[in-house]
Design a protein around this motif. Structure first.
Motif, PDB file in Angstrom:
ATOM      1  N   THR A  36     -10.808   3.131  -0.428  1.00  0.00           N
ATOM      2  CA  THR A  36      -9.951   2.392   0.507  1.00  0.00           C
ATOM      3  C   THR A  36      -8.570   3.027   0.625  1.00  0.00           C
ATOM      4  N   TYR A  37      -7.954   3.313  -0.509  1.00  0.00           N
ATOM      5  CA  TYR A  37      -6.619   3.901  -0.488  1.00  0.00           C
ATOM      6  C   TYR A  37      -6.639   5.281   0.180  1.00  0.00           C
ATOM      7  N   ARG A  38      -7.624   6.079  -0.178  1.00  0.00           N
ATOM      8  CA  ARG A  38      -7.746   7.424   0.418  1.00  0.00           C
ATOM      9  C   ARG A  38      -7.847   7.320   1.932  1.00  0.00           C
ATOM     10  N   SER A  39      -8.654   6.390   2.407  1.00  0.00           N
ATOM     11  CA  SER A  39      -8.847   6.209   3.842  1.00  0.00           C
ATOM     12  C   SER A  39      -7.568   5.744   4.532  1.00  0.00           C
ATOM     13  N   ASP A  40      -6.872   4.800   3.922  1.00  0.00           N
ATOM     14  CA  ASP A  40      -5.662   4.247   4.545  1.00  0.00           C
ATOM     15  C   ASP A  40      -4.451   5.160   4.403  1.00  0.00           C
ATOM     16  N   ALA A  41      -4.250   5.706   3.211  1.00  0.00           N
ATOM     17  CA  ALA A  41      -3.046   6.500   2.938  1.00  0.00           C
ATOM     18  C   ALA A  41      -3.227   7.978   3.248  1.00  0.00           C
ATOM     19  N   GLY A  42      -4.473   8.410   3.374  1.00  0.00           N
ATOM     20  CA  GLY A  42      -4.726   9.815   3.650  1.00  0.00           C
ATOM     21  C   GLY A  42      -4.495  10.710   2.445  1.00  0.00           C
ATOM     22  N   ALA A  43      -4.538  10.127   1.255  1.00  0.00           N
ATOM     23  CA  ALA A  43      -4.315  10.897   0.020  1.00  0.00           C
ATOM     24  C   ALA A  43      -5.145  10.280  -1.087  1.00  0.00           C
ATOM     25  N   GLU A  44      -5.477  11.099  -2.072  1.00  0.00           N
ATOM     26  CA  GLU A  44      -6.195  10.600  -3.244  1.00  0.00           C
ATOM     27  C   GLU A  44      -5.268   9.719  -4.079  1.00  0.00           C
ATOM     28  N   LEU A  45      -5.841   8.735  -4.719  1.00  0.00           N
ATOM     29  CA  LEU A  45      -5.091   7.909  -5.657  1.00  0.00           C
ATOM     30  C   LEU A  45      -5.084   8.626  -7.002  1.00  0.00           C
ATOM     31  N   THR A  46      -3.922   9.027  -7.449  1.00  0.00           N
ATOM     32  CA  THR A  46      -3.769   9.762  -8.703  1.00  0.00           C
ATOM     33  C   THR A  46      -2.928   8.943  -9.680  1.00  0.00           C
ATOM     34  N   PRO A  47      -2.994   9.266 -10.965  1.00  0.00           N
ATOM     35  CA  PRO A  47      -2.126   8.579 -11.922  1.00  0.00           C
ATOM     36  C   PRO A  47      -0.645   8.682 -11.538  1.00  0.00           C
ATOM     37  N   ALA A  48      -0.219   9.840 -11.098  1.00  0.00           N
ATOM     38  CA  ALA A  48       1.180  10.012 -10.712  1.00  0.00           C
ATOM     39  C   ALA A  48       1.539   9.105  -9.535  1.00  0.00           C
ATOM     40  N   ALA A  49       0.650   8.979  -8.572  1.00  0.00           N
ATOM     41  CA  ALA A  49       0.913   8.129  -7.410  1.00  0.00           C
ATOM     42  C   ALA A  49       1.000   6.662  -7.817  1.00  0.00           C
ATOM     43  N   VAL A  50       0.106   6.235  -8.699  1.00  0.00           N
ATOM     44  CA  VAL A  50       0.140   4.841  -9.153  1.00  0.00           C
ATOM     45  C   VAL A  50       1.477   4.545  -9.824  1.00  0.00           C
ATOM     46  N   VAL A  51       1.890   5.391 -10.747  1.00  0.00           N
ATOM     47  CA  VAL A  51       3.158   5.178 -11.454  1.00  0.00           C
ATOM     48  C   VAL A  51       4.322   5.178 -10.472  1.00  0.00           C
ATOM     49  N   GLU A  52       4.320   6.095  -9.534  1.00  0.00           N
ATOM     50  CA  GLU A  52       5.401   6.157  -8.545  1.00  0.00           C
ATOM     51  C   GLU A  52       5.494   4.856  -7.751  1.00  0.00           C
ATOM     52  N   HIS A  53       4.364   4.339  -7.292  1.00  0.00           N
ATOM     53  CA  HIS A  53       4.376   3.103  -6.514  1.00  0.00           C
ATOM     54  C   HIS A  53       4.768   1.902  -7.369  1.00  0.00           C
ATOM     55  N   LEU A  54       4.314   1.864  -8.606  1.00  0.00           N
ATOM     56  CA  LEU A  54       4.664   0.737  -9.472  1.00  0.00           C
ATOM     57  C   LEU A  54       6.136   0.736  -9.843  1.00  0.00           C
ATOM     58  N   ARG A  55       6.758   1.886  -9.861  1.00  0.00           N
ATOM     59  CA  ARG A  55       8.202   1.962 -10.130  1.00  0.00           C
ATOM     60  C   ARG A  55       9.023   1.331  -9.010  1.00  0.00           C
ATOM     61  N   ILE A  76      -0.464  -6.187   3.258  1.00  0.00           N
ATOM     62  CA  ILE A  76       0.321  -6.416   4.476  1.00  0.00           C
ATOM     63  C   ILE A  76       0.193  -5.230   5.423  1.00  0.00           C
ATOM     64  N   ALA A  77       0.259  -4.032   4.875  1.00  0.00           N
ATOM     65  CA  ALA A  77       0.232  -2.826   5.713  1.00  0.00           C
ATOM     66  C   ALA A  77      -1.150  -2.545   6.305  1.00  0.00           C
ATOM     67  N   TYR A  78      -2.199  -2.704   5.505  1.00  0.00           N
ATOM     68  CA  TYR A  78      -3.528  -2.263   5.939  1.00  0.00           C
ATOM     69  C   TYR A  78      -4.601  -3.349   5.931  1.00  0.00           C
ATOM     70  N   GLY A  79      -4.442  -4.331   5.063  1.00  0.00           N
ATOM     71  CA  GLY A  79      -5.499  -5.323   4.855  1.00  0.00           C
ATOM     72  C   GLY A  79      -6.564  -4.765   3.929  1.00  0.00           C
ATOM     73  N   GLY A  80      -7.301  -5.649   3.274  1.00  0.00           N
ATOM     74  CA  GLY A  80      -8.404  -5.225   2.422  1.00  0.00           C
ATOM     75  C   GLY A  80      -8.042  -4.931   0.982  1.00  0.00           C
ATOM     76  N   TYR A  81      -6.828  -5.284   0.562  1.00  0.00           N
ATOM     77  CA  TYR A  81      -6.412  -4.977  -0.808  1.00  0.00           C
ATOM     78  C   TYR A  81      -6.363  -6.192  -1.724  1.00  0.00           C
ATOM     79  N   ALA A  82      -6.556  -7.377  -1.185  1.00  0.00           N
ATOM     80  CA  ALA A  82      -6.505  -8.593  -2.000  1.00  0.00           C
ATOM     81  C   ALA A  82      -7.546  -8.551  -3.115  1.00  0.00           C
ATOM     82  N   GLU A  83      -8.685  -7.929  -2.860  1.00  0.00           N
ATOM     83  CA  GLU A  83      -9.731  -7.872  -3.883  1.00  0.00           C
ATOM     84  C   GLU A  83      -9.330  -7.036  -5.098  1.00  0.00           C
ATOM     85  N   PHE A  84      -8.289  -6.238  -4.978  1.00  0.00           N
ATOM     86  CA  PHE A  84      -7.845  -5.396  -6.091  1.00  0.00           C
ATOM     87  C   PHE A  84      -6.684  -6.022  -6.872  1.00  0.00           C
ATOM     88  N   GLU A  85      -6.225  -7.203  -6.447  1.00  0.00           N
ATOM     89  CA  GLU A  85      -5.175  -7.885  -7.185  1.00  0.00           C
ATOM     90  C   GLU A  85      -5.701  -8.368  -8.528  1.00  0.00           C
TER      91      GLU A  85
END
Length: 92
Positions: A36-55, A76-85
């Protein structure tokens, strides 16, 4: 998603307890596996990306709360992420 690397980076960046890291790592792995993230953001979800966003989350939030803050932003931006909360976790 290298979940071992993500756990290490979360510990370094947020000094979070193991249980909090474990639940975030699990959800991040599920999110990465879904594509889902790859499709919406156009990038792979990496450990570095997760930490950056959580900061970006407010400083007074726990690690799972930071994760939910980010998932809320993606919802809010894309929809479809509530299941990952994160619905429930236990503080150690």
């Amino acid at each position: 998603m290298d979940t071992t690397e993500l756990d290490r980076r979360l510990e370094e960046a947020f000094d979070a307890p193991p249980g909090a890291r474990r639940v975030v790592v699990r959800q991040a792995g599920d999110l990465a596996d879904s594509g889902t993230y790859r499709s919406d953001a156009g990038a792979e979800l990496t450990p570095a990306a997760v930490v950056e966003h959580l900061r970006d989350a407010p400083d007074d939030r726990s690690l799972p709360e930071r994760w939910n803050w980010w998932m809320g932003s993606l919802e809010i931006a894309y929809g479809g992420y509530a299941e990952f909360e994160i619905r429930r976790w236990y503080e150690e």
